[in-house]
Design an enzyme around this catalytic site. Sequence first.
Site, PDB file in Angstrom:
ATOM      1  N   ASN A 166      -7.946  -0.718 -10.675  1.00 25.29           N
ATOM      2  CA  ASN A 166      -6.782  -0.726  -9.786  1.00 25.29           C
ATOM      3  C   ASN A 166      -7.217  -1.479  -8.538  1.00 25.29           C
ATOM      4  O   ASN A 166      -7.913  -0.938  -7.685  1.00 25.29           O
ATOM      5  CB  ASN A 166      -6.396   0.721  -9.472  1.00 25.29           C
ATOM      6  N   GLU A 174      -2.405   8.063 -12.902  1.00 26.72           N
ATOM      7  CA  GLU A 174      -2.034   6.699 -13.294  1.00 26.72           C
ATOM      8  C   GLU A 174      -3.133   6.044 -14.116  1.00 26.72           C
ATOM      9  O   GLU A 174      -2.866   5.269 -15.033  1.00 26.72           O
ATOM     10  CB  GLU A 174      -1.725   5.874 -12.038  1.00 26.72           C
ATOM     11  N   HIS A 194       5.851   2.568  -8.778  1.00 23.33           N
ATOM     12  CA  HIS A 194       5.218   3.852  -9.146  1.00 23.33           C
ATOM     13  C   HIS A 194       5.496   4.211 -10.608  1.00 23.33           C
ATOM     14  O   HIS A 194       5.460   5.390 -10.989  1.00 23.33           O
ATOM     15  CB  HIS A 194       5.702   5.013  -8.252  1.00 23.33           C
ATOM     16  N   ARG A 198      -4.050  -2.107 -13.436  1.00 27.63           N
ATOM     17  CA  ARG A 198      -2.771  -1.823 -12.800  1.00 27.63           C
ATOM     18  C   ARG A 198      -2.251  -3.137 -12.210  1.00 27.63           C
ATOM     19  O   ARG A 198      -2.942  -3.787 -11.420  1.00 27.63           O
ATOM     20  CB  ARG A 198      -2.977  -0.813 -11.687  1.00 27.63           C
ATOM     21  N   ARG A 234       5.254   2.844   6.044  1.00 25.84           N
ATOM     22  CA  ARG A 234       6.444   2.031   5.747  1.00 25.84           C
ATOM     23  C   ARG A 234       7.699   2.834   6.063  1.00 25.84           C
ATOM     24  O   ARG A 234       7.718   4.054   5.860  1.00 25.84           O
ATOM     25  CB  ARG A 234       6.452   1.635   4.261  1.00 25.84           C
TER      26      ARG A 234
END
Length: 393
Positions: A9, A378, A178, A90, A238
């Site tokens: 990742n 993940e 996601h 990923r 964010r």
Amino acid sequence: MTDAILVLNAGSSSLKFQVFDRAGDDLTIRLRGQVEGIGSRPSFRATAADGTALDPLDGLDTGHTGLLDRLRTWIADHLGGDPLVAAGHRVVHGGDRFGGSVLVDDAVLADLDALTPLAPLHQPHNLGPIRALAAALPDLPQVACFDTAFHRTQPALHRRFALPRDLHDQGIKRYGFHGLSYAYVTADLRHRVPEIAGGKVIIAHLGSGASLCAVEHGRSVESSMGFTALDGVIMGTRPGSLDAGVVLHLMRQGWSADRIETLLYKQSGLLGVSGISNDMRDLLESERDEAAEAVALFVHRIGREIGALAATLGGLDAVVFTAGIGERSAEIRARVCRQAGWLGVRLDPEANQRCRGEAGRISAPDSRVPVWTIPTNEELMIARDVVGCLTGA
Ligand code: ADP
């Protein structure tokens, strides 16, 4: 001999990795680690499956160059002769073409390169390690696993912005992110509570990045994230959904695109509102009004999003919390659920308090809508998809 699968990742300044042992469809974590501070002061950390620290990788140079070669050698040294049989990556953007994970070849890589304008901050960093590994180990199967793929089942209408059609045709539409987390949680829910997994479920992925997803029959119907990972609920740094007029206003004030990008990706959200921290733990511990306001706004916007997604679903059969805040913060879960009380959500306060980082039901026995926490994974999802691609499943 045990087959090993490497999961990577890669971000702009970090490279996280895990190695899984594979026996048929069974995957067990063997080691995990990360390099952080790439480009400034790189540091390396790795642990075995049982959490024991492994020897470090010293003398890293500051850039990405050569890093993967060093890491590859380090991993090989720790595999004790077991073969590395595949790698999974990923990749943030799979565009419209990729509705699932895919074995990478030159044509796939070219398609993924072409998506870089849609995710300029992430896509090049995700693709770099694929290229580096392909150069070093040309026969190693590599699989790209996308954050967007899970959302490809969304109806076309839900993906459209009300912009002129030609912009939509250029790819300016909602993709959702996601997706690896939602795919994992959906699969886990199906395994744990099949009777609700097939219904109308809202999954709240609340980490340093955050989004919510409406899932029906195990498929994504709508997500709070859209064209980029800026949309939707408030995140660590964010702002979530923002009137596009704010961006126009700042541009007219002379703000450059780079400055606005920094504002939206790094200086807003919990950090911007609190002026204290992007970490929810710091804000929950703080006694300052600004911290309380940031947390209240975070909760409020999630509650609003749950209402919107329940409207899309036309009902609600379950809520699932996942990722750092969703898995570990009983207080945030309690406050979000209080706000969603009108939908028939009622927590069991003790079950909620007990649940810190593990899967469990946290709603009251008589709650019309069951609420669960399910820790996301993940990397395991990527490793499973690698096995799926290797076996053609
Ligand atoms: P990422 O999106 O980087 O993978 P995570 O899913 O690991 O992030 O979530 C990280 C965030 O989770 C941290 O920024 C922190 O705010 C939050 N977090 C972790 N543990 C707790 C906790 N016990 N209480 C509240 N927030 C927590």
